[in-house]
Scaffold this motif. Structure first.
Motif, PDB file in Angstrom:
ATOM      1  N   MET A   1      27.764  -4.700  -6.084  1.00 48.28           N
ATOM      2  CA  MET A   1      27.605  -3.273  -5.927  1.00 48.28           C
ATOM      3  C   MET A   1      28.751  -2.566  -6.654  1.00 48.28           C
ATOM      4  N   PRO A   2      28.439  -1.712  -7.562  1.00 42.23           N
ATOM      5  CA  PRO A   2      29.496  -1.065  -8.337  1.00 42.23           C
ATOM      6  C   PRO A   2      30.356  -0.125  -7.493  1.00 42.23           C
ATOM      7  N   GLY A   3      31.665  -0.277  -7.626  1.00 39.49           N
ATOM      8  CA  GLY A   3      32.592   0.655  -7.008  1.00 39.49           C
ATOM      9  C   GLY A   3      32.998   0.385  -5.581  1.00 39.49           C
ATOM     10  N   PHE A   4      32.276  -0.446  -4.859  1.00 41.87           N
ATOM     11  CA  PHE A   4      32.633  -0.728  -3.475  1.00 41.87           C
ATOM     12  C   PHE A   4      32.018  -2.055  -3.057  1.00 41.87           C
ATOM     13  N   GLU A   5      32.555  -2.610  -1.979  1.00 44.16           N
ATOM     14  CA  GLU A   5      31.958  -3.809  -1.396  1.00 44.16           C
ATOM     15  C   GLU A   5      31.840  -3.617   0.104  1.00 44.16           C
ATOM     16  N   ILE A   6      30.896  -4.314   0.691  1.00 40.92           N
ATOM     17  CA  ILE A   6      30.661  -4.184   2.128  1.00 40.92           C
ATOM     18  C   ILE A   6      31.323  -5.360   2.831  1.00 40.92           C
ATOM     19  N   GLN A   7      32.133  -5.034   3.831  1.00 43.18           N
ATOM     20  CA  GLN A   7      32.858  -6.053   4.589  1.00 43.18           C
ATOM     21  C   GLN A   7      32.951  -5.627   6.049  1.00 43.18           C
ATOM     22  N   ARG A   8      33.202  -6.592   6.903  1.00 38.90           N
ATOM     23  CA  ARG A   8      33.319  -6.286   8.326  1.00 38.90           C
ATOM     24  C   ARG A   8      34.553  -5.418   8.567  1.00 38.90           C
ATOM     25  N   VAL A  51      30.480  -3.546  13.253  1.00 39.45           N
ATOM     26  CA  VAL A  51      30.728  -2.471  12.287  1.00 39.45           C
ATOM     27  C   VAL A  51      31.138  -3.082  10.946  1.00 39.45           C
ATOM     28  N   TRP A  52      30.509  -2.579   9.898  1.00 38.83           N
ATOM     29  CA  TRP A  52      30.841  -2.961   8.534  1.00 38.83           C
ATOM     30  C   TRP A  52      31.230  -1.702   7.782  1.00 38.83           C
ATOM     31  N   VAL A  53      32.021  -1.879   6.729  1.00 43.19           N
ATOM     32  CA  VAL A  53      32.466  -0.736   5.933  1.00 43.19           C
ATOM     33  C   VAL A  53      32.142  -0.965   4.471  1.00 43.19           C
ATOM     34  N   ALA A  54      31.875   0.131   3.791  1.00 45.50           N
ATOM     35  CA  ALA A  54      31.789   0.123   2.337  1.00 45.50           C
ATOM     36  C   ALA A  54      33.188   0.477   1.857  1.00 45.50           C
ATOM     37  N   MET A  55      33.863  -0.503   1.291  1.00 47.28           N
ATOM     38  CA  MET A  55      35.268  -0.352   0.911  1.00 47.28           C
ATOM     39  C   MET A  55      35.385  -0.252  -0.602  1.00 47.28           C
ATOM     40  N   ALA A  56      36.070   0.782  -1.045  1.00 44.91           N
ATOM     41  CA  ALA A  56      36.334   0.983  -2.471  1.00 44.91           C
ATOM     42  C   ALA A  56      37.840   0.884  -2.691  1.00 44.91           C
ATOM     43  N   PRO A  57      38.273   0.696  -3.920  1.00 41.60           N
ATOM     44  CA  PRO A  57      39.717   0.665  -4.169  1.00 41.60           C
ATOM     45  C   PRO A  57      40.432   1.929  -3.698  1.00 41.60           C
TER      46      PRO A  57
END
Length: 148
Positions: A1-8, A51-57
């Motif tokens: 996924m461009p720009g972010f990744e999904i993580q717990r 809960v998961w988050v979409a994390m970007a730099p």
């Protein structure tokens, strides 16, 4: 996924996630929609691993709160930071929820949304959810899942 990744999500992200939730829901409140406290119980949900988050730099872009309990999963919340709106974060989180529920063997993925959030209802309908119940302020929807 461009720009972010999904993580717990991790407990240290709790305060930032509460801020993200408040910011994401503020436009609805500004329209006069009376919403419940969307941050209530978030720390417990994070601790329970739901809960998961979409994390970007540059920080947190979105949040997914999902309960997996056979035979159904429940999409508790999806929220996107205003700075990430329109970048595909919400759709990615929803697809991630569908994949998690399917992989867990759930038959359906259920959700409830506020009846005044017409754009959310339209999005979920477009993504294959069916309305199962309507009330004065709440619409319940279900998506049937295909398990392998």
């Amino acid at each position: 996924m461009p720009g972010f990744e999904i993580q717990r999500a991790v407990p240290e992200q709790g305060a930032a996630l509460c801020g993200l939730l408040e910011a994401a829901y503020q436009p609805y409140r500004d329209r006069g929609v009376a919403l419940p406290d969307v941050t209530n119980g978030l720390a417990d949900e994070i601790a329970a691993g739901r809960v998961w988050v979409a994390m970007a730099p540059t920080g947190l872009f979105g949040l997914l709160n999902l309960s997996l309990s056979l035979p159904a999963a429940h999409l508790i919340n999806v929220a996107v930071s205003p700075v990430a709106k329109g970048q595909g974060v919400g759709g990615a989180l929803i697809r991630f929820a569908v994949r998690l529920a399917t992989d867990a063997g759930c038959e359906t993925l259920d959700l409830a949304t506020h009846a005044d959030l017409c754009e959310n209802i339209a999005l979920y309908t477009h993504l294959g959810w069916e309305t199962t119940d309507t009330g004065v302020s709440r619409v319940r929807m279900t998506k049937r899942l295909t398990t392998l």
